[in-house]
Design an enzyme around this catalytic site. Structure first.
Site, mmCIF file in Angstrom:
data_model
loop_
_atom_site.group_PDB
_atom_site.id
_atom_site.type_symbol
_atom_site.label_atom_id
_atom_site.label_comp_id
_atom_site.label_asym_id
_atom_site.label_seq_id
_atom_site.Cartn_x
_atom_site.Cartn_y
_atom_site.Cartn_z
ATOM 1 N N PRO A 39 0.797 -1.244 0.000
ATOM 2 C CG PRO A 39 -0.589 -1.416 1.883
ATOM 3 C CD PRO A 39 0.585 -2.043 1.210
ATOM 4 C CD GLU A 40 3.599 2.523 3.403
ATOM 5 O OE1 GLU A 40 3.305 3.692 3.095
ATOM 6 O OE2 GLU A 40 3.397 2.040 4.530
ATOM 7 N N GLY A 41 2.971 4.439 -1.013
ATOM 8 C CA GLY A 41 2.985 5.188 -2.272
ATOM 9 C C GLY A 41 4.380 5.525 -2.777
ATOM 10 C CG PHE A 42 6.288 7.825 -6.743
ATOM 11 C CD1 PHE A 42 7.178 6.921 -7.281
ATOM 12 C CD2 PHE A 42 6.409 9.163 -7.084
ATOM 13 C CE1 PHE A 42 8.189 7.343 -8.140
ATOM 14 C CE2 PHE A 42 7.413 9.595 -7.945
ATOM 15 C CZ PHE A 42 8.305 8.683 -8.462
ATOM 16 C CG ASN A 43 6.093 11.242 -3.520
ATOM 17 O OD1 ASN A 43 7.084 11.587 -4.139
ATOM 18 N ND2 ASN A 43 4.861 11.354 -4.015
ATOM 19 C CG HIS A 278 0.893 18.583 -3.401
ATOM 20 N ND1 HIS A 278 1.091 17.802 -2.286
ATOM 21 C CD2 HIS A 278 0.249 17.790 -4.305
ATOM 22 C CE1 HIS A 278 0.606 16.574 -2.511
ATOM 23 N NE2 HIS A 278 0.080 16.543 -3.715
ATOM 24 N NE ARG A 280 -1.605 12.193 -1.301
ATOM 25 C CZ ARG A 280 -2.532 11.225 -1.201
ATOM 26 N NH1 ARG A 280 -3.784 11.474 -1.531
ATOM 27 N NH2 ARG A 280 -2.173 10.031 -0.775
ATOM 28 C CB THR A 374 5.433 11.312 1.379
ATOM 29 O OG1 THR A 374 4.445 10.672 0.588
ATOM 30 C CG2 THR A 374 5.461 10.703 2.762
#
Ligand SMILES: Nc1nc2c(ncn2[C@@H]2O[C@H](COP(=O)(O)OP(=O)(O)OP(=O)(O)O)[C@@H](O)[C@H]2O)c(=O)[nH]1
Ligand SMILES: *[C@@H]1O[C@H](CO)[C@@H](O)[C@H](O)[C@H]1NC(C)=O
Ligand SMILES: *[C@@H]1O[C@H](CO)[C@@H](O)[C@H](O)[C@H]1NC(C)=O
Length: 415
Positions: A39-43, A278, A280, A374
């Site tokens: 589940p962890e994202g790109f950043n 940004h 989110r 992040t």
């Protein structure tokens, strides 16, 4: 055998490869692989890379190791069709020669080609301690322990371990075991150096490791080495020029292709004549978090910042759903966004679009991001590298009902 990559030594920078390696039983380099909780994202994954890089630096003090970059793909936030989103090499998003000036890295495909097949000899699944820890008794430790969660690997009829392996179905693990760990990345080094003789070792769930020294010189060297791929920077630069009257010349944001040569005095960068934002949304809004503004609240803040900084243009990076984007367009008709065509999405993929958005935000005269995202943090770092005054970087939106709207921490770059 691994091919040695040369790098230029420069002040305050440890050259790789070192002049000579201490003698070891291993004729050639050992491969270190890793993966992160799905589940962890790109950043966040980019942050885990920094931690693993510091482990690799520790290993290199003793033996010849090389890091195999885990291919990108099938990330929870990435919405475009799956077929576009697996087995993506790091070179799609990052500049490999730049990474190699920090530590020796290779793509997974190169590992397959040079290691003699899709086999990983030893897999360690990192986990916490079943018993947790009592308050006030924190100590760094690592132990082989029974696996706590159900293993994400299963055995095939040849007793090989099969698993996700970044979409490379043919990859097999020869042995899987679990390590309970509490501590920073380099705590694994003795295990890798002494407890296993495997030539390829994978650390799964590597996010369980903490930073050796967050915000220190090594941290920043690795972070600086994570230069975005040139083709994405070019797209961002062309967009800045065309829609935001922003050029490196006028904005004082000159970039050196060799990051080891780049050292900008804080406050030197001026930035393009636009506000970078940004916003989110998605799960940050669905969770009804108090520190995330409504769109109306965000637009109010944007207007006041435009006025305060005498700017006319605003660039918005957001993951907002279509309906929210429509509302945003009504509330803020002058906003500029990077809206990719289908071809551009296919070419750059979600990760590339994130990079382009971050690159453009990183070049704004003033930036405001989203609380504890992040994605926003990585923009802060990019601006720190470019030499912006921290006042123009470490800013975030506040929730309407937030009483104590603390602003992001300034992590000063260290050379
Ligand atoms: N292009 C683009 N994508 C975004 C933006 N904000 C979020 N995303 C996407 O959504 C993902 C956000 O998650 P990440 O930042 O990677 O993941 P995370 O580690 O969970 O980060 P946060 O949830 O933001 O703390 C990114 O990888 C992007 O794919 C944005 O402004 N522009
Ligand atoms: C590594 O080896 C040492 C010495 O044999 C042993 O004491 C230790 O428990 C081992 N650690 C792990 C995690 O296997
Ligand atoms: C698998 O790895 C563990 C941990 O290093 C080790 O104790 C065990 O003997 C290995 N099993 C095989 C079959 O090699």
């Amino acid at each position: 055998p691994i091919t040695l990559r040369m790098s230029n030594a420069s002040e305050g920078f440890t050259p790789w490869p070192p002049v000579s390696y201490p003698a070891t039983g291993r004729a050639c380099g050992t491969y270190l692989l890793y993966d992160v909780n799905p589940p962890e994202g790109f950043n966040l994954r980019r942050d885990v890379y920094v931690r693993i890089a510091s482990l690799l630096k520790t290993l290199l003090k003793n033996e010849n190791w090389v890091l195999v970059l885990p291919p990108w793909g099938r990330l929870y936030h990435w919405q475009s069709p799956d077929i576009l989103q697996v087995r993506i090499p790091w070179s799609s998003f990052f500049d490999l020669p730049s990474l190699n000036r920090n530590i020796p890295v290779i793509e997974y495909e190169q590992f397959l080609a040079e290691s003699g097949g899709p086999f990983i000899e030893q897999i360690y699944v990192l986990q916490g301690y079943a018993e947790g820890w009592k308050e006030g008794t924190w100590e760094e430790k690592i132990d082989e322990r029974p696996c706590i969660d159900q293993l994400m690997y299963s055995r095939d009829k040849h007793e090989y371990y099969r698993g996700w392996f970044w979409g490379y179905e043919e990859t097999r693990g020869l042995n899987v075991s679990c390590l309970s760990v509490q501590g920073s990345a380099s705590i694994v080094a003795p295990i890798l150096l002494k407890n296993t003789s495997a030539q390829s070792v994978m650390l799964d769930r590597a996010e369980n490791l903490l930073h050796d020294h967050y915000g220190g010189k090594d941290y920043w060297n690795t972070r600086r080495s994570m230069v975005f791929a040139k083709h994405l920077r070019v797209v961002g630069d062309e967009f800045r020029n065309k829609y935001l009257q922003s050029t490196d010349e006028a904005d004082r944001t000159h970039y050196k292709e060799d990051w080891t040569q780049m050292k900008v005095k804080m406050g030197t960068a001026l930035g393009g004549p636009y506000l970078g934002v940004h916003l989110r949304r998605k799960d940050f809004v669905w969770g009804h978090r108090e520190d995330v503004p409504s769109l109306q609240g965000a637009v109010k803040k944007i207007r006041s910042l435009l006025e305060m900084h005498k700017l006319e243009k605003v660039f918005v990076a957001t993951d907002a759903v279509e309906e929210e984007v429509e509302l945003l367009k009504q509330l803020l008709p002058e906003m500029v966004r990077f809206e990719p065509s289908w071809e551009e999405l296919e070419l750059y993929k979600d990760g590339g679009l994130a990079v382009i958005d971050q690159w453009i935000c990183a070049h704004a005269r003033y930036f405001i991001g989203t609380s504890v995202s992040t994605f926003s943090f990585r923009i802060h770092e990019e601006r720190e590298i470019l030499g912006f005054d921290p006042k123009t970087t470490y800013n975030r939106f506040c929730g309407e009902k937030e009483k104590n709207c603390e602003q992001p921490t300034h992590w000063k770059i260290v050379y």
